[in-house]
Design an enzyme around this catalytic site. Structure first.
Site, mmCIF file in Angstrom:
data_model
loop_
_atom_site.group_PDB
_atom_site.id
_atom_site.type_symbol
_atom_site.label_atom_id
_atom_site.label_comp_id
_atom_site.label_asym_id
_atom_site.label_seq_id
_atom_site.Cartn_x
_atom_site.Cartn_y
_atom_site.Cartn_z
ATOM 1 C CG ASP A 84 -2.282 0.578 0.964
ATOM 2 O OD1 ASP A 84 -2.806 0.380 -0.143
ATOM 3 O OD2 ASP A 84 -2.838 1.238 1.869
ATOM 4 C CG HIS A 85 -0.852 4.697 1.276
ATOM 5 N ND1 HIS A 85 -1.396 5.824 0.687
ATOM 6 C CD2 HIS A 85 -1.834 4.143 2.013
ATOM 7 C CE1 HIS A 85 -2.661 5.944 1.055
ATOM 8 N NE2 HIS A 85 -2.950 4.928 1.845
ATOM 9 C CD GLU A 129 -1.971 5.021 7.600
ATOM 10 O OE1 GLU A 129 -2.045 5.676 8.652
ATOM 11 O OE2 GLU A 129 -2.413 3.879 7.491
ATOM 12 C CG HIS A 182 -4.629 8.170 6.185
ATOM 13 N ND1 HIS A 182 -3.788 8.760 5.274
ATOM 14 C CD2 HIS A 182 -5.117 7.065 5.583
ATOM 15 C CE1 HIS A 182 -3.763 8.040 4.162
ATOM 16 N NE2 HIS A 182 -4.567 7.003 4.330
ATOM 17 C CG HIS A 210 -7.141 5.428 0.540
ATOM 18 N ND1 HIS A 210 -6.092 5.990 -0.152
ATOM 19 C CD2 HIS A 210 -7.142 4.117 0.190
ATOM 20 C CE1 HIS A 210 -5.493 5.078 -0.888
ATOM 21 N NE2 HIS A 210 -6.121 3.935 -0.699
ATOM 22 C CG ASN A 222 -6.728 1.451 2.804
ATOM 23 O OD1 ASN A 222 -7.109 0.511 2.122
ATOM 24 N ND2 ASN A 222 -5.691 2.190 2.471
#
Length: 290
Positions: free
Chosen positions: A37-38, A110, A154, A193, A215
């Site tokens: 991820d990310h 995040e 987030h 997200h 997420n």
């Protein structure tokens, strides 16, 4: 530790984790998705390393090592974001390797990406931007998903501090369907997200508009902590020393190894996180679907 120059340690750890999961997953009888991820711009060497492992594994087994990756260039100019994402997708597509991308930004912080001071207007992706992504990627292959921002942040905050607008996801679907002249009601695979702290109604609405992944990192982190925290608080008089219970004074000489053994208290964190994952699956309508 291992030097992480050019993300070499991160690449090694990711590949080792993927092989471990592949080795044990077959014994659990459930499908497992291996996703990274990310991956922001400065972490692209990490993605390059994982893709090299995917290509080597594909050459030998006919499938990539991982199931999917995410490239997150949302902090870059839109044109750069789409151009570089397209380049990586062209590398993924021959392996039928899924690629997730982000257009618009997710607030909060995040994985070292901090958008806590971002303009709130940037937390809502215009449909025109989503369509540009579709135009760039759809001719290559269908194996992509878009994390389009609809107020996502987030972390978990007090009610009212985060204003989600999941109805924007429906607008994106309709816009792409109209301009690409498609028959499908939901031509886009969308990603939610910053799902932690969201209401069940917000989650249900987002899923109804084509969200296929959400997420919930913050919520699962807290759930893991809860199990460990509660165990420590319950047994604190034994965890402050190796022998005896402090509340019983010198009258107790029982060894406390079974309390401070990491295999014990870590397991309590796993149990509470497991329950939170079950809850998330239920919220997403992902129970007994495979």
């Amino acid at each position: 530790g291992i030097d992480n120059k050019n993300q070499q340690a991160s690449i090694l750890g990711s590949i080792a984790g993927a092989y471990h999961v592949r080795a044990v997953a077959k014994h659990y009888g459930v499908p497992v998705v291996l996703h990274s991820d990310h991956c922001a711009r400065e972490l692209l060497p990490w993605l390059d390393g994982m893709l090299a492992a995917d290509e080597a594994y594909f050459k030998e087994h006919g499938e990539p090592l991982f199931s999917s990756h995410m490239i997150d260039l949302s902090a870059d100019p839109k044109e750069e974001n789409i151009r570089i994402t397209k380049e990586y997708f062209e590398r993924c597509a021959p392996m039928k390797l899924w690629l997730e991308m982000e257009i618009g930004i997710t607030g909060g912080e995040e994985d070292g990406v901090n958008n806590e001071s971002a303009d709130k207007d940037m937390l809502y992706t215009p449909s025109e931007d989503v369509y540009e992504v579709y135009q760039a990627l759809a001719p290559i292959a269908p194996y992509f998903s878009i994390a389009a921002a609809f107020g996502n942040v987030h972390g978990v905050y007090k009610p009212g501090n985060v204003v989600l607008r999941p109805e924007l996801l429906e607008q994106h679907q309709q816009y792409v369907r109209k301009h690409a002249e498609l028959d499908s009601k939901f031509p886009l695979y969308l990603v939610f997200h910053g799902g932690s702290g969201s209401t069940k109604e917000e989650i249900s609405t987002a899923v109804g508009y084509g969200v296929v992944k959400m997420n919930v990192d913050t919520d699962t982190q807290f759930a893991y902590l809860a199990g460990v925290r509660d165990f420590v608080l319950e047994h604190k008089d034994r965890l402050l020393q190796q022998v005896g219970d402090l509340s019983k004074g010198e009258n107790d000489d029982t060894p406390n190894k079974k309390y401070y053994d990491p295999r014990n208290w870590i397991r309590h964190g796993e149990k509470t996180m497991y329950k939170r994952v079950q809850e998330a699956n239920s919220d997403l309508g992902n129970v007994n679907t495979l």
